[in-house]
Design a protein around this motif. Structure first.
Motif, PDB file in Angstrom:
ATOM      1  N   GLN A 247      59.840   4.879  -8.326  1.00 27.07           N
ATOM      2  CA  GLN A 247      59.257   3.729  -8.690  1.00 27.07           C
ATOM      3  C   GLN A 247      60.177   3.472 -10.202  1.00 27.07           C
ATOM      4  OE1 GLN A 247      55.195   3.906  -9.761  1.00 27.07           O
ATOM      5  NE2 GLN A 247      54.583   4.223  -7.680  1.00 27.07           N
ATOM      6  N   LEU A 248      60.389   4.396 -11.043  1.00 32.20           N
ATOM      7  CA  LEU A 248      61.031   4.221 -12.092  1.00 32.20           C
ATOM      8  C   LEU A 248      62.554   4.032 -12.038  1.00 32.20           C
ATOM      9  CD1 LEU A 248      61.182   4.464 -15.242  1.00 32.20           C
ATOM     10  CD2 LEU A 248      61.735   6.728 -14.876  1.00 32.20           C
ATOM     11  N   LYS A 249      63.195   4.744 -10.981  1.00 34.56           N
ATOM     12  CA  LYS A 249      64.515   4.041 -10.622  1.00 34.56           C
ATOM     13  C   LYS A 249      64.945   2.871 -10.163  1.00 34.56           C
ATOM     14  CE  LYS A 249      65.833   8.072  -8.189  1.00 34.56           C
ATOM     15  NZ  LYS A 249      66.386   9.005  -7.509  1.00 34.56           N
TER      16      LYS A 249
ATOM     17  N   GLY B 257      62.917   0.293 -10.440  1.00 38.54           N
ATOM     18  CA  GLY B 257      62.401  -0.701 -11.316  1.00 38.54           C
ATOM     19  C   GLY B 257      63.373  -0.778 -12.377  1.00 38.54           C
ATOM     20  N   LEU B 258      64.013   0.246 -12.990  1.00 39.42           N
ATOM     21  CA  LEU B 258      65.108   0.078 -13.967  1.00 39.42           C
ATOM     22  C   LEU B 258      66.340  -0.567 -13.504  1.00 39.42           C
ATOM     23  CD1 LEU B 258      64.873   3.452 -15.847  1.00 39.42           C
ATOM     24  CD2 LEU B 258      64.211   1.003 -16.533  1.00 39.42           C
TER      25      LEU B 258
ATOM     26  N   SER C 297      57.074   7.605  -5.331  1.00 36.52           N
ATOM     27  CA  SER C 297      56.878   8.571  -6.091  1.00 36.52           C
ATOM     28  C   SER C 297      57.123   7.893  -7.654  1.00 36.52           C
ATOM     29  CB  SER C 297      57.764   9.942  -5.984  1.00 36.52           C
ATOM     30  OG  SER C 297      59.087   9.279  -6.182  1.00 36.52           O
ATOM     31  N   ARG C 298      56.639   8.655  -8.543  1.00 36.88           N
ATOM     32  CA  ARG C 298      56.927   8.001 -10.031  1.00 36.88           C
ATOM     33  C   ARG C 298      58.258   7.935 -10.468  1.00 36.88           C
ATOM     34  NH1 ARG C 298      52.653   5.505 -12.401  1.00 36.88           N
ATOM     35  NH2 ARG C 298      50.877   6.885 -12.376  1.00 36.88           N
ATOM     36  N   ARG C 299      58.901   8.844  -9.853  1.00 37.38           N
ATOM     37  CA  ARG C 299      60.346   8.834 -10.197  1.00 37.38           C
ATOM     38  C   ARG C 299      61.136   7.837  -9.313  1.00 37.38           C
ATOM     39  NH1 ARG C 299      64.687  13.928  -9.371  1.00 37.38           N
ATOM     40  NH2 ARG C 299      66.493  12.870 -10.291  1.00 37.38           N
TER      41      ARG C 299
END
Length: 195
Positions: free
Chosen positions: A71-73, A75-76, A67-69
């Motif tokens: 991926q973002l978590k 990735g950060l 999910s985008r969320r």
């Protein structure tokens, strides 16, 4: 990712080997090659960590995309982890007194990296648990996967604690390096076996 991590690991080992062969001959070696080996070795660990976190979420095992969320978590977290790893490596080369034989994790930045490894361990545990519960057909894989790789996650902080508290300073770096390489080698063997 596995291939990139393994490539970094092997090239780091070869660079370190060439440095130490030369060091045994002239007492100096190739200091720049030792630094390259340190950077590549830490790069291999970061890529391997990302791979384990992605597999824990089910990437390529139960789903083809995150999910985008998610991926973002992830990735950060990985960007921060890589930056702190870079600072630890730079500190070990620039900020540490060359007259002292210290393990490169013995700094406040090294402590932050250990804290981040514990956070990664919690993320890995949660992700594996959720994936294990959601996908019944992959439970056997995730049970074996988690059972072995939770050890990989806690090995580094545990090793640093033992090194700082138990080992003599003059022997610390060599013993820890041997244990690190053994753990990494075993981890690569197991993940290839599971693959």
């Amino acid at each position: 990712l596995l291939q990139a991590s393994l490539t970094f690991f092997v090239v780091a080992l070869l660079a370190e080997l060439v440095h130490f062969f030369r060091y045994a001959d002239d007492g100096v070696g190739y200091p720049w090659l030792r630094v390259v080996a340190l950077w590549l070795g830490q790069g291999a660990q970061c890529v391997f960590l990302a791979l384990l976190l992605l597999l824990g979420k089910g990437w390529t095992v139960t789903r083809s995309r995150l999910s985008r969320r998610g991926q973002l978590k992830l990735g950060l977290f990985m960007v921060f982890y890589v930056l702190v790893t870079g600072v630890v490596v730079v500190w070990s080369e620039i900020g540490q007194d060359p007259g002292q034989v210290l393990y490169f994790m013995e700094s406040s930045w090294g402590t932050l990296l250990i804290v981040l490894r514990f956070i990664a361990t919690a993320m890995f545990t949660y992700n594996c648990y959720v994936t294990y519960k959601k996908f019944e057909s992959k439970r056997r894989f995730y049970l074996r996967f988690y059972t072995f790789f939770i050890g990989w996650f806690v090995a580094m902080p545990l090793m640093v604690l033992i090194a700082v508290e138990v080992l003599d300073p003059w022997a610390r770096a060599g013993i820890v390096r041997a244990v690190e390489l053994s753990i990494a080698f075993l981890a690569y063997i197991v993940i290839m076996w599971l693959w």
